[in-house]
Design an enzyme around this catalytic site. Structure first.
Site, PDB file in Angstrom:
ATOM      1  N   HIS A 110      35.574 -36.183  -8.671  1.00  0.00           N
ATOM      2  CA  HIS A 110      36.410 -36.751  -9.720  1.00  0.00           C
ATOM      3  C   HIS A 110      35.809 -36.512 -11.113  1.00  0.00           C
ATOM      4  O   HIS A 110      36.488 -36.024 -12.009  1.00  0.00           O
ATOM      5  CB  HIS A 110      36.609 -38.245  -9.494  1.00  0.00           C
ATOM      6  CG  HIS A 110      37.424 -38.895 -10.559  1.00  0.00           C
ATOM      7  ND1 HIS A 110      38.794 -38.861 -10.556  1.00  0.00           N
ATOM      8  CD2 HIS A 110      37.055 -39.558 -11.686  1.00  0.00           C
ATOM      9  CE1 HIS A 110      39.243 -39.484 -11.634  1.00  0.00           C
ATOM     10  NE2 HIS A 110      38.205 -39.922 -12.338  1.00  0.00           N
ATOM     11  N   HIS A 162      35.624 -34.698 -16.299  1.00  0.00           N
ATOM     12  CA  HIS A 162      35.018 -35.165 -17.541  1.00  0.00           C
ATOM     13  C   HIS A 162      33.796 -34.357 -17.940  1.00  0.00           C
ATOM     14  O   HIS A 162      33.185 -34.653 -18.967  1.00  0.00           O
ATOM     15  CB  HIS A 162      34.650 -36.648 -17.410  1.00  0.00           C
ATOM     16  CG  HIS A 162      35.829 -37.507 -17.112  1.00  0.00           C
ATOM     17  ND1 HIS A 162      36.785 -37.798 -18.056  1.00  0.00           N
ATOM     18  CD2 HIS A 162      36.235 -38.102 -15.968  1.00  0.00           C
ATOM     19  CE1 HIS A 162      37.716 -38.563 -17.511  1.00  0.00           C
ATOM     20  NE2 HIS A 162      37.410 -38.753 -16.252  1.00  0.00           N
ATOM     21  N   LYS A 185      46.606 -32.794 -18.369  1.00  0.00           N
ATOM     22  CA  LYS A 185      45.853 -34.035 -18.565  1.00  0.00           C
ATOM     23  C   LYS A 185      46.079 -34.417 -20.025  1.00  0.00           C
ATOM     24  O   LYS A 185      45.527 -33.804 -20.936  1.00  0.00           O
ATOM     25  CB  LYS A 185      44.369 -33.871 -18.276  1.00  0.00           C
ATOM     26  CG  LYS A 185      43.630 -35.192 -18.479  1.00  0.00           C
ATOM     27  CD  LYS A 185      42.600 -35.454 -17.441  1.00  0.00           C
ATOM     28  CE  LYS A 185      42.095 -36.887 -17.554  1.00  0.00           C
ATOM     29  NZ  LYS A 185      40.877 -37.094 -16.852  1.00  0.00           N
TER      30      LYS A 185
END
Length: 136
Positions: A30, A45, A96
């Protein structure tokens, strides 16, 4: 003990859990790799992953979102010196709309920071890292 800590870190970052189907995700995937769910990107990220995906042509940078403030301060650095950026992008064709990433930090720093936040037990943790006051 050291072994208990190793097991905890392994479970926290690499143990598979259910996001859509059984054992289809992990904390590491993730945060550091990225995932696509329901046509949108979640996670991703890591500035290193963003860089690598952009080099492969799989990442479409769609713009920077200027922060309104950093904690109680206005933007402290020039853009060239910013270490925390909020951007919009498409990855492998999936959007995103808002994603925030540290820029130029090591994966070790990010893994340690996110681990500490998890161990604090709160969904949102106010941290100070240098001149940055952010919620992680």
């Amino acid at each position: 003990s050291r072994e208990t800590l190793k097991r905890l870190l392994n479970d926290l970052w690499f143990k598979l859990y259910r996001r859509e189907v059984r054992d289809d995700s992990s904390g590491f995937e993730h945060v550091f790799v990225g995932e696509v769910r329901d046509g949108g990107v979640i996670g991703m990220h890591s500035w290193l992953q963003i860089y690598n995906e952009e080099q492969k042509g799989d990442f479409d940078y769609m713009g920077y979102i200027k922060p309104k403030r950093r904690g109680n301060n206005a933007l402290v650095h020039d853009m060239e010196e910013e270490r925390l950026q909020t951007i919009q992008f498409k990855w492998r064709g999936s959007l995103k709309p808002i994603s925030t990433s540290f820029i130029g930090t090591s994966p070790e720093f990010e893994m340690a920071l996110y681990t500490l936040c998890f161990l604090c037990g709160d969904e949102e943790n106010l941290i100070e890292a240098g001149s940055y006051r952010v919620v992680v």
